[in-house]
Design an enzyme around this catalytic site. Sequence first.
Site, PDB file in Angstrom:
ATOM      1  N   PHE A 116      43.882 140.074 -38.664  1.00 34.58           N
ATOM      2  CA  PHE A 116      43.545 139.210 -37.539  1.00 34.58           C
ATOM      3  C   PHE A 116      43.565 139.997 -36.238  1.00 34.58           C
ATOM      4  O   PHE A 116      44.521 140.741 -35.959  1.00 34.58           O
ATOM      5  CB  PHE A 116      44.566 138.067 -37.407  1.00 34.58           C
ATOM      6  CG  PHE A 116      44.366 136.939 -38.379  1.00 34.58           C
ATOM      7  CD1 PHE A 116      43.615 135.821 -38.036  1.00 34.58           C
ATOM      8  CD2 PHE A 116      44.936 136.989 -39.641  1.00 34.58           C
ATOM      9  CE1 PHE A 116      43.436 134.784 -38.923  1.00 34.58           C
ATOM     10  CE2 PHE A 116      44.771 135.952 -40.544  1.00 34.58           C
ATOM     11  CZ  PHE A 116      44.017 134.846 -40.186  1.00 34.58           C
ATOM     12  N   ASP A 117      42.540 139.828 -35.439  1.00 28.03           N
ATOM     13  CA  ASP A 117      42.612 140.205 -34.038  1.00 28.03           C
ATOM     14  C   ASP A 117      43.624 139.256 -33.383  1.00 28.03           C
ATOM     15  O   ASP A 117      43.978 138.225 -33.963  1.00 28.03           O
ATOM     16  CB  ASP A 117      41.227 140.062 -33.395  1.00 28.03           C
ATOM     17  CG  ASP A 117      41.248 140.351 -31.911  1.00 28.03           C
ATOM     18  OD1 ASP A 117      41.733 141.415 -31.513  1.00 28.03           O
ATOM     19  OD2 ASP A 117      40.805 139.468 -31.151  1.00 28.03           O
ATOM     20  N   MET A 118      44.088 139.590 -32.172  1.00 28.42           N
ATOM     21  CA  MET A 118      45.077 138.719 -31.545  1.00 28.42           C
ATOM     22  C   MET A 118      44.493 137.919 -30.375  1.00 28.42           C
ATOM     23  O   MET A 118      44.320 136.712 -30.458  1.00 28.42           O
ATOM     24  CB  MET A 118      46.293 139.521 -31.074  1.00 28.42           C
ATOM     25  CG  MET A 118      47.463 138.606 -30.663  1.00 28.42           C
ATOM     26  SD  MET A 118      48.945 139.495 -30.167  1.00 28.42           S
ATOM     27  CE  MET A 118      48.466 139.998 -28.529  1.00 28.42           C
TER      28      MET A 118
END
Length: 216
Positions: free
Chosen positions: A7-9
């Site tokens: 996941f990107d944040m």
Amino acid sequence: MSRLVLFDMDGTLVDSTPGIWASIRVAAAALGLPEPTPGQLRSMVGPPLQDGFASAFGLVGEDVDRAVGAYRAHYAAGAMFDADVYPGIPGLLAALRADGATLAVATSKPEPFAVRILAHTGLLPAFAGVHGATLDGTVRHKHDVVAAALAAHPDGERPVLVGDRSHDVLGAAAHGLPCIGAGWGPAPPGELAAAGAAAVAATPADVLPALGALPG
């Protein structure tokens, strides 16, 4: 499901826009720049900080370093915690883990900041690892942090990235990974599809069926 989901944040797990924009305004003022335009502010959410100041404000050399320093001083002083978890994210993470997926974060934000934000929002325990940029900027692009995440989880099956901007899609593609676009993030309409996202999920709840529809 037994797979590695990265996941990107910013713009994917959390809406960190308020703290980022406040810190950009502080940095612009420190360099004597005009008040940032809405377009400049929007373009800074997601890409590496150094690249954002160069492209959005036309800064070069030491001015980039000055802007980054002013930004980080304000951000680390508390603005980083002005971030809210997107509705539906805790449920998505719980569902993925219940299905046997390994979750990790791959972000262009400096790793120490990312860990503190995830801990503050309560999301940190969901992840087997957090992989981000270095403070000196030597590691900052999405393909670099994706590489770090893959190296840290060599047993991860059928890895995929969930991210909200075109550089997420391209960073995943550099390693042959599909990217599911986080359509609830700040990307302009069409950006994720144009970059080659395997699917664009309108909400976190749509990520599970999008994962199920991926080939293999």
